[in-house]
Design a protein around this motif. Structure first.
Motif, short mmCIF file in Angstrom:
data_model
loop_
_atom_site.label_atom_id
_atom_site.label_comp_id
_atom_site.label_asym_id
_atom_site.label_seq_id
_atom_site.Cartn_x
_atom_site.Cartn_y
_atom_site.Cartn_z
N ALA A 1 35.34 -40.63 100.37
CA ALA A 1 36.07 -40.78 99.11
C ALA A 1 35.84 -42.16 98.51
O ALA A 1 35.70 -42.30 97.28
CB ALA A 1 37.56 -40.54 99.35
N ALA A 2 35.77 -43.18 99.37
CA ALA A 2 35.51 -44.53 98.87
C ALA A 2 34.11 -44.64 98.29
O ALA A 2 33.89 -45.32 97.27
CB ALA A 2 35.70 -45.54 100.00
N ALA A 3 33.14 -43.97 98.94
CA ALA A 3 31.76 -43.98 98.43
C ALA A 3 31.70 -43.32 97.05
O ALA A 3 30.99 -43.79 96.16
CB ALA A 3 30.83 -43.27 99.40
N CYS A 4 32.44 -42.22 96.88
CA CYS A 4 32.50 -41.57 95.57
C CYS A 4 33.11 -42.51 94.53
O CYS A 4 32.62 -42.63 93.40
CB CYS A 4 33.32 -40.29 95.65
SG CYS A 4 32.42 -38.84 96.28
N ALA A 5 34.20 -43.18 94.91
CA ALA A 5 34.90 -44.07 93.98
C ALA A 5 34.00 -45.21 93.52
O ALA A 5 34.03 -45.60 92.34
CB ALA A 5 36.17 -44.61 94.62
N ARG A 6 33.18 -45.72 94.44
CA ARG A 6 32.27 -46.82 94.07
C ARG A 6 31.28 -46.39 93.00
O ARG A 6 30.81 -47.20 92.20
CB ARG A 6 31.52 -47.32 95.31
CG ARG A 6 32.38 -48.17 96.24
CD ARG A 6 31.52 -48.91 97.25
NE ARG A 6 30.81 -48.02 98.16
CZ ARG A 6 31.29 -47.58 99.30
NH1 ARG A 6 32.51 -47.93 99.70
NH2 ARG A 6 30.57 -46.78 100.08
N GLU A 7 30.94 -45.11 92.99
CA GLU A 7 29.99 -44.59 92.00
C GLU A 7 30.70 -44.00 90.78
O GLU A 7 30.05 -43.40 89.93
CB GLU A 7 29.11 -43.52 92.66
CG GLU A 7 28.25 -44.02 93.80
CD GLU A 7 27.27 -45.11 93.36
OE1 GLU A 7 26.76 -45.01 92.21
OE2 GLU A 7 27.03 -46.05 94.14
N GLY A 8 32.02 -44.14 90.73
CA GLY A 8 32.77 -43.61 89.60
C GLY A 8 32.89 -42.10 89.60
O GLY A 8 33.11 -41.48 88.55
N ILE A 9 32.77 -41.49 90.78
CA ILE A 9 32.84 -40.03 90.90
C ILE A 9 34.22 -39.63 91.42
O ILE A 9 34.67 -40.12 92.45
CB ILE A 9 31.74 -39.51 91.84
CG1 ILE A 9 30.37 -39.70 91.17
CG2 ILE A 9 31.96 -38.05 92.22
CD1 ILE A 9 29.21 -39.44 92.08
N THR A 10 34.88 -38.73 90.68
CA THR A 10 36.18 -38.21 91.08
C THR A 10 36.01 -36.77 91.52
O THR A 10 35.71 -35.89 90.71
CB THR A 10 37.19 -38.29 89.92
OG1 THR A 10 37.27 -39.64 89.46
CG2 THR A 10 38.56 -37.82 90.38
#
Length: 309
Positions: free
Chosen positions: A99-108
């Protein structure tokens, strides 16, 4: 050819299904939808998403292309959080680091449960000494550094036969769920076993080895039950066999699990992605049983549909 057989053929051939060839019939080219939708992830959820993609193409024609890869739940989340796929198939929930990796890329990610499955512990059909194993016995067998190498090491009255283990590799959501449910810690497992991301490899291994003990999703047991024997599991309330009924009613504990797809919220702004996800949920109750999985209750799909809308 059944849907599971089609899924098996595709996985065995290339581990990727590209549903864009002229053989995919359909007359929906005039509905204005076009583009490429990419899914990847769990091998267990693969058969569901492949069936959905196939039927969607029939309904909407070749202007929309759908590809479904099989890199395991962890591998699928890696691609998803890198922005390489619109949808991720998952046999467990996304974890904190993903989830943190997604957040870093702006992906929800939008999490949608689409079915139920039960991890099934299997042996060779010639194994006539074990009918049920406790979770504690499974823990002793699969614990990191476990020295159990013979069936008699589990119970003294079992034969002194070599114990050969088969299971998913560490990128698999099945591996993650099994280790969390049995060991109490995700990823905790001995590593001296035959591991594969392809459940059909595991089926072949157990069905060809009289000393085998393995585990994988219920659908792969159901497809191959002439070659395997499923064990009952005692989670503390007595021995329970895996079945569609015991998976849904919660008595097959702790190895019943939910199946998910994760959608990028920004991808839902694309009409073809929104149409495919809507089609997926609207047809889940009818198509999922054909893949060997257990569907949700109709009211649950209505709630999922409302979340998308």
């Amino acid at each position: 050819m059944s849907r599971p057989e089609r899924a098996s053929a595709v996985v065995g051939a290339a581990m990727l299904v590209a549903l864009s060839s002229p053989a995919c019939r359909g007359g929906g080219d005039g509905d204005g939808l076009s583009g490429l939708i990419e899914l990847d992830g769990s091998s267990t959820v693969f058969s569901i998403s492949q069936a959905m993609a196939e039927e969607f193409q029939i309904a909407h024609g070749r202007a929309v292309r759908v590809s479904v890869g099989v890199s395991g739940t962890g591998g699928g989340f890696q691609r998803f959080c890198n922005g390489e796929t619109e949808i991720s198939n998952a046999s467990r929930r996304i974890n904190a680091s993903e989830a943190a990796a997604c957040a870093r890329e702006g992906i929800t990610p939008l999490e949608l449960q689409i079915a139920w499955d039960g991890l099934t512990v299997v042996v060779h059909p010639s194994n006539d000494w074990v009918g049920c194993m406790t979770v504690e016995e499974l823990r002793r067998v699969w614990a990191p550094g476990s020295g159990l190498a013979r069936w008699s090491h589990i119970r003294p009255d079992w034969p002194d036969h070599e114990l050969k283990l088969y299971g998913p590799d560490t990128d698999s959501g099945t591996f993650d769920y099994f280790t969390a449910a049995v060991m109490g810690e995700e990823g905790a497992s001995r590593n001296d076993y035959t591991a594969s991301a392809d459940d059909h490899v595991l089926v072949a291994g157990v069905s060809g080895d009289p000393g085998a003990l393995g585990y994988f999703g219920y659908v792969y047991f159901e497809e191959n039950q002439e070659q395997l024997r499923a064990l009952e599991v005692d989670g503390g309330a007595g021995c329970v066999a895996p079945s569609r009924r015991t998976i849904v009613d919660g008595t097959y504990t702790p190895l019943a699990r939910p199946m998910f797809i994760y959608i990028r919220r920004d991808a839902l702004e694309r009409p073809e992605v929104r149409a495919f996800v809507g089609f997926y949920i609207d047809n889940a109750a009818a198509l999922i049983p054909e893949t060997g999985h257990v569907p949700l209750a109709p009211e649950a799909y209505a709630e999922v549909r409302a979340r998308i809308d």
